[in-house]
Design a protein around this motif. Structure first.
Motif, mmCIF file in Angstrom:
data_model
loop_
_atom_site.group_PDB
_atom_site.id
_atom_site.type_symbol
_atom_site.label_atom_id
_atom_site.label_comp_id
_atom_site.label_asym_id
_atom_site.label_seq_id
_atom_site.Cartn_x
_atom_site.Cartn_y
_atom_site.Cartn_z
ATOM 1 N N PHE A 28 5.491 -2.675 1.310
ATOM 2 C CA PHE A 28 5.683 -3.246 -0.241
ATOM 3 C C PHE A 28 5.542 -1.718 -1.099
ATOM 4 O O PHE A 28 4.421 -1.611 -1.531
ATOM 5 C CB PHE A 28 4.522 -4.100 -0.444
ATOM 6 C CG PHE A 28 4.615 -5.299 0.519
ATOM 7 C CD1 PHE A 28 5.621 -6.317 0.043
ATOM 8 C CD2 PHE A 28 3.833 -5.499 1.655
ATOM 9 C CE1 PHE A 28 5.378 -7.588 0.761
ATOM 10 C CE2 PHE A 28 4.070 -6.685 2.208
ATOM 11 C CZ PHE A 28 4.907 -7.763 1.861
ATOM 12 N N VAL A 31 3.487 -1.215 -4.325
ATOM 13 C CA VAL A 31 2.378 -2.336 -4.669
ATOM 14 C C VAL A 31 1.039 -1.552 -4.021
ATOM 15 O O VAL A 31 1.121 -0.859 -3.120
ATOM 16 C CB VAL A 31 2.542 -3.442 -3.741
ATOM 17 C CG1 VAL A 31 1.266 -4.267 -3.682
ATOM 18 C CG2 VAL A 31 3.786 -4.133 -4.168
ATOM 19 N N ALA A 35 -4.356 -3.822 -2.990
ATOM 20 C CA ALA A 35 -3.915 -5.307 -3.338
ATOM 21 C C ALA A 35 -3.427 -5.951 -1.960
ATOM 22 O O ALA A 35 -3.639 -7.495 -1.712
ATOM 23 C CB ALA A 35 -2.963 -5.448 -4.233
ATOM 24 N N VAL A 36 -2.651 -5.365 -1.395
ATOM 25 C CA VAL A 36 -2.101 -5.849 0.086
ATOM 26 C C VAL A 36 -3.345 -6.206 1.265
ATOM 27 O O VAL A 36 -3.104 -7.060 1.864
ATOM 28 C CB VAL A 36 -0.979 -4.944 0.491
ATOM 29 C CG1 VAL A 36 -0.464 -5.530 1.982
ATOM 30 C CG2 VAL A 36 0.206 -4.748 -0.369
ATOM 31 N N LEU A 68 -5.767 -10.348 -9.305
ATOM 32 C CA LEU A 68 -5.045 -10.765 -8.155
ATOM 33 C C LEU A 68 -5.266 -12.237 -7.860
ATOM 34 O O LEU A 68 -5.092 -12.718 -6.778
ATOM 35 C CB LEU A 68 -5.465 -9.768 -6.852
ATOM 36 C CG LEU A 68 -5.209 -8.528 -6.740
ATOM 37 C CD1 LEU A 68 -5.455 -7.917 -5.657
ATOM 38 C CD2 LEU A 68 -3.608 -8.511 -6.710
#
Length: 117
Positions: A28, A31, A35-36, A68
């Protein structure tokens, strides 16, 4: 444990989810890795427990990252649906069934008989 109550599910599941999130973060681009990682934590914990709201709330409370909220909710719902395709019964229900049988003498899924009406 000696009591027969399952324990030690949250921390290991969150750690494994974080590790998986960190591993796929490279897929990703653009990103933030953090967050992932959080999405991975919620998804894995939901998959193990089949409790999407619990998983989402735990990670949200741990991080206080309100940006998020929606991605974590979506990850929890997708993980819950996927987990139920693999195993329709939730982990806590499956683990509780032998205890219920031992205490009541009948299967946990058997209908309860209340006697004459």
């Amino acid at each position: 444990s000696i009591s027969g109550i399952p324990g030690g599910l949250f921390a290991p599941s969150l750690a494994v989810g974080a590790g998986l999130g960190a591993e796929v973060a490279g897929l990703f681009q653009g990103v933030p890795v953090g967050a992932v990682v959080l999405v991975g934590m919620v998804a894995y914990l939901t998959g193990v427990l089949q409790a999407p709201i619990t998983s989402f709330v735990i990670v949200s409370e741990m991080t206080e990252n309100h940006a998020l909220v929606i991605p974590l909710m979506v990850a929890a719902l997708i993980a819950d649906a996927t987990s139920k395709l693999v195993c329709p019964e939730g982990l806590y229900h499956a683990l509780a069934e032998p205890m219920v049988e031992r205490l009541t003498g009948r299967p946990a899924h058997a209908p309860q008989v209340n006697g004459p009406a």
